[in-house]
Design an enzyme around this catalytic site. Sequence first.
Site, PDB file in Angstrom:
ATOM      1  N   LEU A  33      38.123  38.338  45.558  1.00  0.00           N
ATOM      2  CA  LEU A  33      39.452  38.544  44.971  1.00  0.00           C
ATOM      3  C   LEU A  33      40.255  37.246  44.906  1.00  0.00           C
ATOM      4  CD1 LEU A  33      40.336  41.924  46.732  1.00  0.00           C
ATOM      5  CD2 LEU A  33      39.195  41.561  44.540  1.00  0.00           C
ATOM      6  N   GLY A  36      44.378  36.634  40.222  1.00  0.00           N
ATOM      7  CA  GLY A  36      44.305  37.537  39.070  1.00  0.00           C
ATOM      8  C   GLY A  36      44.210  38.977  39.539  1.00  0.00           C
ATOM      9  N   HIS A  37      43.323  39.218  40.515  1.00  0.00           N
ATOM     10  CA  HIS A  37      43.221  40.575  41.080  1.00  0.00           C
ATOM     11  C   HIS A  37      44.536  40.962  41.750  1.00  0.00           C
ATOM     12  CE1 HIS A  37      38.850  39.295  41.279  1.00  0.00           C
ATOM     13  NE2 HIS A  37      38.757  40.437  40.624  1.00  0.00           N
ATOM     14  N   LEU A 184      41.666  32.516  35.740  1.00  0.00           N
ATOM     15  CA  LEU A 184      41.094  32.803  37.057  1.00  0.00           C
ATOM     16  C   LEU A 184      39.883  33.718  36.901  1.00  0.00           C
ATOM     17  CD1 LEU A 184      44.094  33.281  39.501  1.00  0.00           C
ATOM     18  CD2 LEU A 184      42.878  31.226  38.861  1.00  0.00           C
ATOM     19  N   ARG A 187      33.917  33.660  39.228  1.00  0.00           N
ATOM     20  CA  ARG A 187      32.829  32.704  38.990  1.00  0.00           C
ATOM     21  C   ARG A 187      33.290  31.250  39.066  1.00  0.00           C
ATOM     22  NH1 ARG A 187      30.976  37.103  35.796  1.00  0.00           N
ATOM     23  NH2 ARG A 187      28.792  37.563  36.249  1.00  0.00           N
TER      24      ARG A 187
END
Length: 282
Positions: A33, A36-37, A184, A187
């Site tokens: 996470l 963005g999450h 974001l 990866r």
Amino acid sequence: MEIIRTVSRLSEAVDAARAKGCSIGLVPTMGALHAGHRSLVERARAENDIVVVSVFVNPTQFNNADDLRTYPRTEEADTALLEACGVDYAFIPSVSEIYPEPDTRVFDLGPVAEVMEGAMRPGHFNGVAQIVSKLFALAKPTRAYFGEKDFQQIAVIRRMVELEGFDLEIVPCPIVREADGLALSSRNVRLSPEARAIAPQIHRILEESVAIKAQGKGPREVASLTEAAINATEGLEAEYYQIVDARTMQPIDSWEEAGDCGAAGCVTVYCGGVRLIDNIKY
Ligand code: PAF
């Protein structure tokens, strides 16, 4: 925050919440996470009585065994972030809990799933539909939150919701970017320092493409100039750049052809061997 590992305990928790008339916000994730999450979780927290976040690296949506094996897994940091965001339930099941037997369902996802990521990653969207439909059936959310970085995924999930008749709201949330413009992504941790320095060029080139549109060029020309600009940047290699109707995901020949949702440019780029996706609205 309660960490839930079984389907039965999740059902129990959401059924109790539903019985009290609580709304449920679900944020499906594959963990690792980042901010963005966090923006999805914060929005779910603001709009619902109960927030459920799933953390599950779904094997059925990976069409590359190495990608699945090396996908970042950071459960301790993930649960700390979710706890800090005031999440009620972190659902972190094992693969056998979710798939006690192989999921053989094939979804008729239609044209939205046939282009771009659907064409490049055979089976990927069917796997996404499998896991998201399971999560919807289990968590019974009032609203489910998805990031617009995976722009086509949202269209595919809407199609799955239509096919399965789920009664819930899909809430698309804006892309969160680093200060230098890089979208974001879990990866991004795989980028070498050199690749990380080049990657923000992707967003810069997409922004330039909006200026090219303003010069009166059509979508096909903007798309080919944008793809050429990406490929002319040392260290970047575009897999595709397509300008599509933002609802149907089908390529458009004129700006007028895009429906009410407008047009979006969607890109997949290899940067130092890492596959990155991004998009921009026109
Ligand atoms: O976008 C993701 O992280 C995944 O595709 C999702 C929606 C959590 C399904 O595994």
